[in-house]
Design a protein around this motif. Sequence first.
Motif, PDB file in Angstrom:
ATOM      1  N   PHE A  62      -5.003   2.301  -3.796  1.00 30.47           N
ATOM      2  CA  PHE A  62      -4.228   2.133  -2.564  1.00 30.47           C
ATOM      3  C   PHE A  62      -2.769   2.540  -2.749  1.00 30.47           C
ATOM      4  O   PHE A  62      -2.217   3.282  -1.928  1.00 30.47           O
ATOM      5  N   ILE A  63      -2.145   2.061  -3.811  1.00 38.85           N
ATOM      6  CA  ILE A  63      -0.716   2.341  -3.994  1.00 38.85           C
ATOM      7  C   ILE A  63      -0.466   3.844  -4.117  1.00 38.85           C
ATOM      8  O   ILE A  63       0.545   4.361  -3.636  1.00 38.85           O
ATOM      9  N   GLN A  64      -1.398   4.564  -4.725  1.00 39.70           N
ATOM     10  CA  GLN A  64      -1.216   6.010  -4.859  1.00 39.70           C
ATOM     11  C   GLN A  64      -1.370   6.731  -3.513  1.00 39.70           C
ATOM     12  O   GLN A  64      -0.784   7.788  -3.310  1.00 39.70           O
ATOM     13  N   CYS A  65      -2.115   6.141  -2.605  1.00 37.97           N
ATOM     14  CA  CYS A  65      -2.218   6.702  -1.250  1.00 37.97           C
ATOM     15  C   CYS A  65      -0.859   6.672  -0.543  1.00 37.97           C
ATOM     16  O   CYS A  65      -0.611   7.466   0.368  1.00 37.97           O
ATOM     17  N   LEU A  66       0.009   5.770  -0.959  1.00 33.62           N
ATOM     18  CA  LEU A  66       1.325   5.647  -0.328  1.00 33.62           C
ATOM     19  C   LEU A  66       2.205   6.865  -0.581  1.00 33.62           C
ATOM     20  O   LEU A  66       3.216   7.045   0.087  1.00 33.62           O
ATOM     21  N   ALA A  67       1.841   7.717  -1.522  1.00 28.52           N
ATOM     22  CA  ALA A  67       2.599   8.943  -1.772  1.00 28.52           C
ATOM     23  C   ALA A  67       2.344   9.975  -0.679  1.00 28.52           C
ATOM     24  O   ALA A  67       3.074  10.954  -0.575  1.00 28.52           O
ATOM     25  N   ASN A  68       1.332   9.749   0.141  1.00 26.58           N
ATOM     26  CA  ASN A  68       0.963  10.693   1.200  1.00 26.58           C
ATOM     27  C   ASN A  68       1.621  10.281   2.523  1.00 26.58           C
ATOM     28  O   ASN A  68       1.216   9.292   3.136  1.00 26.58           O
ATOM     29  N   PRO A  69       2.645  11.021   2.980  1.00 26.08           N
ATOM     30  CA  PRO A  69       3.338  10.661   4.224  1.00 26.08           C
ATOM     31  C   PRO A  69       2.421  10.677   5.448  1.00 26.08           C
ATOM     32  O   PRO A  69       2.641   9.918   6.394  1.00 26.08           O
ATOM     33  N   ASN A  70       1.382  11.499   5.425  1.00 26.38           N
ATOM     34  CA  ASN A  70       0.449  11.511   6.552  1.00 26.38           C
ATOM     35  C   ASN A  70      -0.360  10.222   6.611  1.00 26.38           C
ATOM     36  O   ASN A  70      -0.672   9.732   7.700  1.00 26.38           O
ATOM     37  N   TYR A  71      -0.681   9.676   5.463  1.00 28.22           N
ATOM     38  CA  TYR A  71      -1.364   8.382   5.420  1.00 28.22           C
ATOM     39  C   TYR A  71      -0.429   7.275   5.916  1.00 28.22           C
ATOM     40  O   TYR A  71      -0.838   6.392   6.669  1.00 28.22           O
ATOM     41  N   LEU A  72       0.838   7.347   5.530  1.00 27.69           N
ATOM     42  CA  LEU A  72       1.818   6.358   6.002  1.00 27.69           C
ATOM     43  C   LEU A  72       1.967   6.436   7.520  1.00 27.69           C
ATOM     44  O   LEU A  72       2.063   5.407   8.190  1.00 27.69           O
ATOM     45  N   ASN A  73       1.961   7.651   8.054  1.00 29.27           N
ATOM     46  CA  ASN A  73       2.021   7.842   9.501  1.00 29.27           C
ATOM     47  C   ASN A  73       0.788   7.220  10.165  1.00 29.27           C
ATOM     48  O   ASN A  73       0.901   6.544  11.198  1.00 29.27           O
ATOM     49  N   PHE A  74      -0.374   7.416   9.559  1.00 29.07           N
ATOM     50  CA  PHE A  74      -1.619   6.822  10.053  1.00 29.07           C
ATOM     51  C   PHE A  74      -1.502   5.290  10.104  1.00 29.07           C
ATOM     52  O   PHE A  74      -1.827   4.664  11.111  1.00 29.07           O
TER      53      PHE A  74
END
Length: 134
Positions: free
Chosen positions: A21-33
Amino acid sequence: MAGVMESEEQARNRFQSELEFIQCLANPNYLNFLAQRGYLREKPFVNYLKYLLYWKEPEYAKFLKYPHCLHMLELLQYEHFRKELVNAQCAKFIDEQQLLHWQHYSRKRTRLQQALAEQQQQQQQQPPHGNATK
């Protein structure tokens, strides 16, 4: 004895899922989601993001493949940043900045590796200090 094994397995599963999960936070598109779905406004989720700060400790950070996620995790501690992520343009800007950073880093690293290789090559071509021709 079965209870001890189960808790170790649970700890291992928690570690693995938090690492993913924490590594997904590097993806700005995921953060936007996450922002568009309202997660970044929910107090329990914000508390979870605060809890995850322990990943900044070296004994945990060494497992990260995308250490940039720690910077995003830090920024997610700020309400203003979380609110801005709802805007797709904000996520696009962050994505572009990451790409520029990685390109610069990659070019810089390549130049550094080339310089190091040239230096090693020059050292191999130089005669030893003890000049025997005297």
